[in-house]
Design a protein around this motif. Structure first.
Motif, mmCIF file in Angstrom:
data_model
loop_
_atom_site.group_PDB
_atom_site.id
_atom_site.type_symbol
_atom_site.label_atom_id
_atom_site.label_comp_id
_atom_site.label_asym_id
_atom_site.label_seq_id
_atom_site.Cartn_x
_atom_site.Cartn_y
_atom_site.Cartn_z
ATOM 1 N N VAL A 132 0.831 -1.210 0.000
ATOM 2 C CA VAL A 132 0.000 0.000 0.000
ATOM 3 C C VAL A 132 0.865 1.259 0.000
ATOM 4 N N THR A 133 0.611 2.102 -0.966
ATOM 5 C CA THR A 133 1.311 3.378 -1.120
ATOM 6 C C THR A 133 0.284 4.493 -1.205
ATOM 7 N N ARG A 134 0.616 5.608 -0.595
ATOM 8 C CA ARG A 134 -0.268 6.780 -0.668
ATOM 9 C C ARG A 134 0.575 7.983 -1.067
ATOM 10 N N ILE B 20 -6.992 4.600 5.740
ATOM 11 C CA ILE B 20 -7.041 3.537 4.735
ATOM 12 C C ILE B 20 -7.580 2.254 5.353
ATOM 13 N N PRO C 53 -5.742 3.721 -1.238
ATOM 14 C CA PRO C 53 -4.313 3.890 -1.539
ATOM 15 C C PRO C 53 -4.093 4.299 -2.988
#
Length: 232
Positions: A9-11, A53, A60
């Motif tokens: 998971v990247t934001r 999230i 994300p």
């Protein structure tokens, strides 16, 4: 089966006339039913973004989230809203109680949107939950008459009255003294264990983090697992 599973998971948040702001980078996390996981990190480390999230408030930029076996990307916005309202309980450092309503009315508030069976029993269910957190004798008190620890327990009762599958606690003891904070965390652990809910605590306090089954540190948007002796 895990209740919550995050993979890669990247934001990233775009910034006008500047480089995009990377808040989370490749976060992997699995939380099982009945498990207490704590995440520590300094201010600005991305803890609140990760909590949003986990609670289906944000999506994300990259990576995947699975909630109780269902990939979140397959859910419509309405599906996410319904699942969040039904299965996620949020507990915050600020109690956010309604000042003009009694403790039992505050706890019953989430049940105003419940299915008819629980809607019509909302007062009884709220009273039962207040008894669970040790405040049955404060049911008719206004928030202004309650101590900080009592207000936090009302907020906990309000979050748990719907029997959520996932409990997300954001600095739940930050406004409390040490003894009351320990009592609050013991209560959350007990409820999560008894109801087989997943409990995720976001905190800056290593002592509170050490109460969890597993501990993680969020640093620069990267989530690191920690050994028990590393949390001091």
């Amino acid at each position: 089966m895990p209740l919550l599973e995050l993979e890669g998971v990247t934001r990233v948040v775009p910034i006008p006339d500047d480089e995009p702001l990377r808040i989370l980078s490749g976060v992997d996390l699995v939380v099982d039913a009945g498990e207490h996981v704590s995440i520590v990190g300094r201010s600005g480390s991305g803890k609140s973004t990760l909590l949003n999230i986990l609670g289906l408030l944000d999506e994300p930029t990259d990576g995947s989230i699975t909630f109780d076996g269902v990939p979140v990307r397959r859910m419509s916005s309405a599906d996410r809203d319904r699942r969040r309202g039904r299965e996620v309980g949020f507990i915050f450092q600020q109690f956010n109680l309604l000042p003009g309503r009694t403790a039992v009315e505050n706890v019953a508030t989430p049940l105003l949107y419940a299915e008819p069976r629980r809607f019509w029993r909302r007062r009884r269910l709220a009273l039962e939950m207040l008894d669970r957190v040790g405040l049955a004798n404060r049911a008719e008190w206004m928030p202004s008459r309650l101590s900080g620890g009592e207000q936090q327990r009302v907020a906990i009762a309000r979050a748990l009255v719907r029997n959520p599958r996932v409990i997300l606690a954001d600095e739940p003891t930050g406004a409390l003294d040490v003894q009351t904070g320990q009592s609050v965390m013991q209560l959350l652990d007990s409820v999560a264990h008894d109801t087989q809910s997943a409990l995720v605590t976001i905190t800056h306090d290593p002592a509170i983090a050490a109460l969890a089954d597993r501990r993680f540190r969020l640093d620069g948007g990267i989530l690191h697992a920690e050994q028990p002796e590393a949390v001091r």
